[in-house]
Design a protein around this motif. Structure first.
Motif, PDB file in Angstrom:
ATOM      1  N   VAL A   1       0.843  -1.195   0.000  1.00  0.00           N
ATOM      2  CA  VAL A   1       0.000   0.000   0.000  1.00  0.00           C
ATOM      3  C   VAL A   1       0.874   1.239   0.000  1.00  0.00           C
ATOM      4  O   VAL A   1       0.557   2.247  -0.642  1.00  0.00           O
ATOM      5  CB  VAL A   1      -0.936  -0.002   1.222  1.00  0.00           C
ATOM      6  CG1 VAL A   1      -1.752   1.283   1.297  1.00  0.00           C
ATOM      7  CG2 VAL A   1      -1.870  -1.204   1.173  1.00  0.00           C
ATOM      8  N   ILE A   2       2.018   1.185   0.701  1.00  0.00           N
ATOM      9  CA  ILE A   2       2.965   2.285   0.744  1.00  0.00           C
ATOM     10  C   ILE A   2       4.293   1.793   0.184  1.00  0.00           C
ATOM     11  O   ILE A   2       4.805   0.740   0.583  1.00  0.00           O
ATOM     12  CB  ILE A   2       3.165   2.805   2.179  1.00  0.00           C
ATOM     13  CG1 ILE A   2       1.852   3.365   2.722  1.00  0.00           C
ATOM     14  CG2 ILE A   2       4.256   3.868   2.237  1.00  0.00           C
ATOM     15  CD1 ILE A   2       1.945   3.852   4.136  1.00  0.00           C
TER      16      ILE A   2
ATOM     17  N   PRO B   1      -3.427  -2.322  -4.307  1.00  0.00           N
ATOM     18  CA  PRO B   1      -2.221  -3.054  -4.721  1.00  0.00           C
ATOM     19  C   PRO B   1      -2.594  -4.295  -5.532  1.00  0.00           C
ATOM     20  O   PRO B   1      -3.535  -5.006  -5.185  1.00  0.00           O
ATOM     21  CB  PRO B   1      -1.564  -3.426  -3.391  1.00  0.00           C
ATOM     22  CG  PRO B   1      -2.642  -3.318  -2.377  1.00  0.00           C
ATOM     23  CD  PRO B   1      -3.575  -2.268  -2.854  1.00  0.00           C
ATOM     24  N   ASN B   2      -1.867  -4.485  -6.616  1.00  0.00           N
ATOM     25  CA  ASN B   2      -2.127  -5.612  -7.540  1.00  0.00           C
ATOM     26  C   ASN B   2      -3.545  -5.572  -8.099  1.00  0.00           C
ATOM     27  O   ASN B   2      -4.140  -6.617  -8.385  1.00  0.00           O
ATOM     28  CB  ASN B   2      -1.887  -6.945  -6.828  1.00  0.00           C
ATOM     29  CG  ASN B   2      -0.472  -7.092  -6.314  1.00  0.00           C
ATOM     30  OD1 ASN B   2       0.481  -6.657  -6.984  1.00  0.00           O
ATOM     31  ND2 ASN B   2      -0.316  -7.697  -5.145  1.00  0.00           N
TER      32      ASN B   2
ATOM     33  N   PHE C   1      -7.523  -5.011   0.162  1.00  0.00           N
ATOM     34  CA  PHE C   1      -7.076  -4.166   1.264  1.00  0.00           C
ATOM     35  C   PHE C   1      -8.186  -3.226   1.724  1.00  0.00           C
ATOM     36  O   PHE C   1      -8.440  -3.087   2.930  1.00  0.00           O
ATOM     37  CB  PHE C   1      -5.843  -3.364   0.847  1.00  0.00           C
ATOM     38  CG  PHE C   1      -5.385  -2.388   1.888  1.00  0.00           C
ATOM     39  CD1 PHE C   1      -4.662  -2.803   2.986  1.00  0.00           C
ATOM     40  CD2 PHE C   1      -5.698  -1.024   1.784  1.00  0.00           C
ATOM     41  CE1 PHE C   1      -4.252  -1.908   3.962  1.00  0.00           C
ATOM     42  CE2 PHE C   1      -5.296  -0.125   2.756  1.00  0.00           C
ATOM     43  CZ  PHE C   1      -4.566  -0.573   3.844  1.00  0.00           C
ATOM     44  N   VAL C   2      -8.868  -2.592   0.788  1.00  0.00           N
ATOM     45  CA  VAL C   2      -9.948  -1.678   1.157  1.00  0.00           C
ATOM     46  C   VAL C   2     -11.081  -2.439   1.839  1.00  0.00           C
ATOM     47  O   VAL C   2     -11.646  -1.997   2.852  1.00  0.00           O
ATOM     48  CB  VAL C   2     -10.464  -0.926  -0.082  1.00  0.00           C
ATOM     49  CG1 VAL C   2     -11.662  -0.059   0.274  1.00  0.00           C
ATOM     50  CG2 VAL C   2      -9.361  -0.070  -0.688  1.00  0.00           C
TER      51      VAL C   2
ATOM     52  N   VAL D   1     -12.616  -1.971   5.890  1.00  0.00           N
ATOM     53  CA  VAL D   1     -13.977  -1.569   6.275  1.00  0.00           C
ATOM     54  C   VAL D   1     -14.846  -2.767   6.635  1.00  0.00           C
ATOM     55  O   VAL D   1     -16.051  -2.607   6.859  1.00  0.00           O
ATOM     56  CB  VAL D   1     -14.644  -0.752   5.146  1.00  0.00           C
ATOM     57  CG1 VAL D   1     -13.843   0.510   4.848  1.00  0.00           C
ATOM     58  CG2 VAL D   1     -14.783  -1.599   3.877  1.00  0.00           C
ATOM     59  N   PHE D   2     -14.252  -3.961   6.690  1.00  0.00           N
ATOM     60  CA  PHE D   2     -15.056  -5.168   6.924  1.00  0.00           C
ATOM     61  C   PHE D   2     -15.811  -5.099   8.246  1.00  0.00           C
ATOM     62  O   PHE D   2     -17.012  -5.386   8.311  1.00  0.00           O
ATOM     63  CB  PHE D   2     -14.146  -6.408   6.907  1.00  0.00           C
ATOM     64  CG  PHE D   2     -14.851  -7.660   7.345  1.00  0.00           C
ATOM     65  CD1 PHE D   2     -15.754  -8.299   6.513  1.00  0.00           C
ATOM     66  CD2 PHE D   2     -14.618  -8.198   8.612  1.00  0.00           C
ATOM     67  CE1 PHE D   2     -16.410  -9.453   6.925  1.00  0.00           C
ATOM     68  CE2 PHE D   2     -15.276  -9.342   9.026  1.00  0.00           C
ATOM     69  CZ  PHE D   2     -16.169  -9.975   8.182  1.00  0.00           C
TER      70      PHE D   2
END
Length: 880
Positions: free
Chosen positions: A307-308, A318-319, A324-325, A329-330
Motif C-alpha cells: 500500500v505504501i 495493490p495488484n 485491502f480496502v 472496512v469489513f
C-alpha cells in the motif's frame, strides 16, 4: 436498573458484571494480538528460504506474540477469578487447573520465542515453528483454554440452571437499613467547599460553634473540599487540645503562616514543578511507546501489502485488488449489517430478546474495533499521501515543515521543537485554568468578553487539537519510516528500549504516584494538621505518620466524628442520570465507600479498616490527609457534575499531569464477609501481600480513562475527586444520615443573590432521597439594598415516610452563608471596601496573606454568631 445494559435485568451484582467485563476486555485484547500475527506468519511462510525476507516479519511476530502471551495469562487469571467469585467450589478447582495450564503454555511459548529469535537473520527459515516443541506448547495452551471455557459455561446462568441444578449466584439487593443510627436525633455540622476561602470562613464559624458548645454537641462534622481542610484540622487538633485554634493560640498563629499552603517557599515550588514535570514525562513516554508500537506493526503491514512504497507513494489497490480496502472496512460493514438485520427482522416478525442481544453485541464489538481499524488502515495512508504532496528537500523525500517533523527526531532541533510544544501546552493550560475560574462571571466590555470567550471556548479545544496533531505527526512519521526506511526496520534495539521504559514505569510509579495528589496531600498535611505539645508549642504532625482514617476520624471524648465527602466518577446509565457522571463517595471512620439513592444496590460501603488494607498494604492511601486531598481534588480531568465545563480540556489536563484525583479500589468489589487479607503473619505471606499490593497499583489504562474514557461503576477501580462535584455543601450527605438538626456553613462562590449550591442541594436531596426541603434564602439576598438583612436562614427537611413510621421524620436546617449582611466590625468594613470581590474571591486564587485569611475567618465567626444569637435559633439548638 443494575446491569440492564448487559441484559442481566438486575440478577447480577456489580462485581459479577465487572469481573465478566474485565475478563471479556482482556480476552478481546488477546484475540486482537493473535489476529495481528496472522499476516506476519503468512509473510514468513511466503519468504521461506530467504533469510532477509523472513527476518522482519518473523521477529516482529515474536514481539507481538510476547504481548499476546502476557494478555493470554491475564485472560486466564481473570477467568479463574470470575469463576472463583461465583463461589462454586468444584468449578473453582477446575478453573484454577485451567489457568495453571495456560501459564505453563505461556512459559513454553516464551521459550519458543527465544529459540526462534536467535534463528532469524542467521539462516533461511521455513516457518515460525520449532517442530514438536511448538506443537506441545499449542496442545497445552488449547487444553487450558478448553478447561476454562467449560468452567465459564458451566458457571453461567444457563449452565447453572439448565445443566447442573445449582442455584445461580445471589442477585444484588437494594434493601438498606432504615437509618444509620448514631446521627439520628443528633446535630450534624457541614463545611462547604471553596478552597482556602472556605477553610478560612469555616474556621471562624467552627471557632464560634466550639465556644458555644455546639461543636462538641455534634455527632458528626462533614467536610467538603476546602471545608474539609478545616474540618479535619479541627478534628485532629482536638486530640491534644481542648480548645483547637482558639484566638491567640499557637496553632492559630502557625496556621496564619501557612495561608500560601500550596507553594509556601522555594522548596515547595521546586517540588511542585518537579511533580508536574515527572508526571508529564511519564505520560509522554507512555504515549510515545504506544504510538511507536502501533507505527511499527502498521508500517510493516502497509509495506507488506504494497500500500505504501518508497517516496511515500500510496496505492489503495495493490495488484489491482480491492482486498485491502475491503479488509479495512469489513468490521464497520459487519456492524452495519447487524443493525440492518435487526431492523428488517423487526419489520416482519417479533425478534426474541436473546437474538436482539446477540446482534447488538456483535454490532457494538465490531463497531468498537472497526473504527480504529479503518482509521489506521485508511486514515494513516491517507495522511501519508497528503504528506507526500508537501514539497521537501527532494521529490523522493517529501516532508512536513521541519519544526513539526523534528518532534520525533533526536536532534538539537527536535529537542527545541519538543520543548516549544511543552511550553505552548503549559501556556494553554494556564489560559484554560484562568478561563475555568472566571466562567460564569459577567464580563463588561468587548475586549473582556472576547478574552473570556478565548479562554473558555477556544483555548480548551485548541490545546486538545495541538496534542492530537502532535500525536498524528509522530504516528505518520514513524509509520512512514517503518514502511519505507530499512534502518527503521532493522533496528530491533528499539523494542528492547520500549520494553525497558514500560517496565521501569510499571516498577517505579503508577497512575496515582504520577499525579499531583501526593504533592497536594503533603502540602495540606503540613499546613493544616497540627498538634500541641506538652510545652505548649504547636507543631505540624509528621507527614510520614500514617493517620489511618479508621482511627483518626473517630469521635474523641464525646465529640463529633470526622466525615469527608468526595465523589466517584462514573458514567453508567444504569446508575446515574445524564450529565451527572458521579456518585457520592464518603470517608467515614466505620464504613467507607459509595452512597446515594436507592437506585444504587447495597454493598457499596466497606469496613474502613479492611478497605485501608486493600487500597495499600502499607495503609498510606486512605488516611486523613489523603481524604482531605481527594475531597479537594477540584482540578482533574474528570469532575463529576461539572464535566461539561472540563470535558474539552480532559486530554490537556491528563497530558499535563494536572490531576488531583485518585484511583481507589471499587468498594463493590471484594465486599465479602471474610477479610481481604487472611490472617497469615509468616514472612512469605507478608512478602506476597506487599508485592501483590505494589503490582496491583493503577496503571496506564487508568490514565487513558482520565483522558478520553468513560469510567464505570463496574470497574475494579474508581476515580475519586472533589466532593463539590456532587454537593458542595455536604447537606445531602448530612440529611441522608437523618439527624435532628444540621448546621450548614456555606462559603461557596455563588453569584450574588443566586444561592446556586443550596438550590442544587435541595434538588439533589429530593431526587436522590425523596427529601423535601423547605428553606427560603430570600432574607440573605441583597437585591436593591446596600446589604442583605442577615446571612442565615432556617429550613425544615421532611424525609419520606418509611415502613413502621406514623409520621415523616423531620430535620431542622440552620444555613449560614458567606455574604455581607448587617453591620460588621470596622476592619471587615474596611477590607470589604478595598476588595470588591469579598466575600466571593475566586477559588483560582489560593494564595492568601494574613489580611485575607483574617477577613474571611472573622466573617465566618461574626455570621455564625449572628445565627446562634437569634433567640429562636438559640432555643432550638440548645433544646435538649
Amino acid at each position: 436498573m443494575l446491569g440492564d445494559s448487559d441484559g442481566t435485568k438486575g440478577d447480577a451484582t456489580i462485581e459479577q458484571i465487572g469481573r465478566r467485563r474485565t475478563f471479556t476486555t482482556t480476552l478481546q485484547l488477546a484475540i486482537v494480538l493473535a489476529i495481528v500475527q496472522v499476516p506476519m506468519r503468512a509473510a514468513v511462510h511466503e519468504a521461506a528460504g530467504s533469510a532477509s525476507g523472513c527476518e522482519a516479519p518473523g521477529r516482529l511476530s515474536i514481539l507481538v506474540d510476547s504481548a499476546f502471551v502476557l494478555a493470554a495469562v491475564y485472560t486466564a487469571y481473570r477467568a479463574y477469578k470470575y469463576v472463583r467469585f461465583l463461589n462454586l467450589q468444584s468449578w473453582k478447582r477446575v478453573a484454577a487447573a485451567g489457568s495453571w495450564i495456560v501459564m505453563v503454555a505461556a512459559v513454553l511459548d516464551i521459550a519458543e520465542n527465544l529459540i526462534l529469535w536467535g534463528d532469524f537473520g542467521s539462516a533461511p527459515c521455513a516457518d515460525l515453528s520449532t517442530g514438536w516443541f511448538t506443537w506441545l506448547m499449542r496442545v497445552v495452551f488449547v487444553a487450558g483454554v478448553l478447561i476454562l471455557a467449560v468452567c465459564l459455561f458451566a458457571t453461567s446462568r444457563f449452565g447453572q440452571r439448565k445443566w447442573y441444578g445449582v442455584e445461580p449466584t445471589p442477585p444484588a439487593t437494594f434493601r438498606r437499613a432504615k437509618r444509620d443510627g448514631k446521627d439520628a436525633g443528633r446535630l450534624v455540622i457541614t463545611c462547604s467547599g471553596g478552597g482556602i476561602r472556605s477553610a478560612s470562613f469555616c474556621l471562624g464559624a467552627l471557632q464560634l460553634l466550639r465556644e458555644r458548645g455546639l461543636y462538641d454537641k455534634a455527632s458528626t462534622v462533614i467536610g467538603v473540599s476546602g471545608g474539609g481542610y478545616m474540618a479535619a484540622a479541627f478534628h485532629v487538633l482536638r486530640r491534644t487540645c481542648a480548645d483547637p485554634f482558639s484566638p491567640g493560640s499557637p496553632e492559630l498563629a502557625r496556621l496564619r503562616r501557612q495561608t500560601r499552603y500550596l507553594l509556601s517557599g522555594g522548596r515547595a515550588m521546586f517540588r511542585a514543578a518537579m511533580s508536574v514535570l515527572f508526571g508529564l514525562v511519564v505520560n509522554l513516554l507512555l504515549i510515545g511507546i504506544t504510538l511507536r508500537a502501533i507505527a511499527w506493526v502498521l508500517g510493516w503491514f502497509l509495506a507488506d501489502q504494497k500500500v505504501i512504497t518508497s517516496g511515500l507513494q500510496v496505492d489503495w489497490r495493490p495488484n489491482d485488488s480491492w482486498f485491502f480496502v475491503g479488509m479495512s472496512v469489513f468490521l464497520l460493514a459487519l456492524s452495519a449489517l447487524m443493525f440492518l438485520i435487526e431492523k428488517v427482522w423487526d419489520r416482519w416478525a417479533r425478534m426474541p430478546d436473546l437474538v436482539r442481544t446477540i446482534l447488538t453485541t456483535i454490532g457494538n464489538v465490531t463497531l468498537r474495533y472497526g473504527v480504529p481499524v479503518a482509521v489506521l488502515l485508511l486514515g494513516v495512508p491517507g495522511g501519508l499521501y497528503l504528506l507526500g504532496k508537501i514539497p521537501g528537500e527532494s521529490i523522493d523525500q517529501p516532508s512536513l515543515p521541519s519544526a513539526l517533523l523534528a518532534l520525533v527526531d533526536p536532534t538539537k532541533q527536535g529537542v527545541a521543537s519538543f520543548g516549544a510544544l511543552v511550553v505552548v501546552l503549559i501556556g494553554l493550560g494556564k489560559a484554560v485554568w484562568n478561563g475555568l475560574t472566571v466562567e460564569g462571571k459577567a464580563a463588561t466590555g468587548l475586549r473582556a468578553r472576547l478574552l473570556v470567550f478565548a479562554r473558555t471556548k477556544l483555548a480548551p479545544w485548541a490545546a486538545s487539537a495541538i496534542i492530537v496533531i502532535a500525536a498524528v505527526i509522530a504516528l505518520l512519521r514513524w509509520t512512514g519510516g517503518y514502511a519505507t526506511d530499512v534502518t527503521y526496520q532493522e533496528d530491533w534495539n528499539v523494542a528492547l528500549i520500549l520494553v525497558a521504559i514500560a517496565l521501569a514505569i510499571k516498577l517505579l510509579t503508577d497512575a496515582n504516584r504520577t499525579s499531583l495528589h501526593s504533592f497536594y496531600r503533603e502540602r495540606l498535611s503540613r499546613a493544616f494538621l497540627v498538634t500541641r505539645q506538652d510545652n505548649g508549642a504547636a507543631v505540624g504532625l509528621d507527614y510520614h505518620l500514617r493517620l489511618r482514617y479508621s482511627d483518626w476520624a473517630k469521635p474523641i471524648e464525646g465529640g463529633p466524628q470526622l466525615v469527608i465527602a468526595g465523589v466517584a466518577n462514573v458514567d453508567d446509565p444504569d446508575f446515574v442520570p445524564t450529565q451527572r457522571d458521579c456518585v457520592p463517595f464518603v470517608f467515614d471512620a466505620e464504613q467507607i465507600g459509595i452512597v446515594g439513592d436507592r437506585s444504587l444496590p447495597d454493598g457499596g460501603r466497606r469496613e474502613t479498616a479492611d478497605y485501608e488494607r486493600e487500597a495499600d498494604v502499607l495503609k498510606r492511601e486512605v488516611t486523613v490527609p489523603a481524604a482531605m486531598a481527594i475531597s479537594g481534588a477540584a482540578f482533574s480531568p474528570l469532575t463529576g457534575r461539572v464535566n461539561a465545563r472540563t470535558r474539552p480540556v480532559r486530554l490537556l489536563l491528563a497530558v499535563l499531569n494536572a490531576r488531583l484525583g485518585v484511583w481507589l479500589p471499587n468498594p463493590y468489589w471484594n465486599n465479602r464477609a471474610e477479610p481481604a487479607f487472611p490472617d497469615r503473619t509468616g514472612f512469605i505471606a507478608k512478602v506476597r501481600r506487599y508485592v501483590g499490593s505494589v503490582v496491583d497499583k493503577p496503571g496506564p489504562y487508568r490514565l487513558l480513562h482520565e483522558a478520553v474514557g468513560s469510567p464505570s461503576m463496574y470497574e475494579r477501580r474508581i476515580y475519586v475527586t472533589d466532593g463539590g462535584h456532587y454537593d458542595n455543601l455536604g447537606l445531602v450527605e448530612a440529611l441522608r444520615r437523618k439527624p435532628a438538626q444540621v448546621i450548614t456553613i456555606d462559603a461557596s462562590n455563588d453569584a450574588e443573590d443566586r444561592f446556586t449550591a443550596l438550590a442544587e442541594a435541595i434538588a439533589t436531596a429530593r431526587m436522590d432521597h425523596g427529601i423535601e426541603i423547605s428553606l427560603d434564602p430570600a432574607p440573605m439576598a441583597r437585591g436593591g439594598k446596600s446589604r442583605a438583612d442577615r446571612a442565615w436562614a432556617y429550613g425544615i427537611a421532611t424525609h419520606p415516610l418509611e415502613e413502621g413510621e406514623e409520621k415523616p421524620y423531620k430535620t431542622e436546617i440552620f444555613f449560614v452563608k458567606a455574604v455581607l449582611a448587617g453591620h460588621l466590625d470596622w476592619d471587615l468594613e474596611q477590607y470589604a471596601a478595598e476588595h470588591a470581590d469579598f466575600p466571593r474571591r475566586t477559588t483560582g486564587d489560593q494564595f492568601y496573606d494574613e489580611w485575607d485569611f483574617e477577613a474571611y475567618r472573622s466573617l465566618g465567626h461574626t455570621l455564625a454568631q449572628s445565627l446562634t444569637d437569634h433567640h429562636r435559633v438559640h432555643d432550638r439548638l440548645y433544646d435538649e
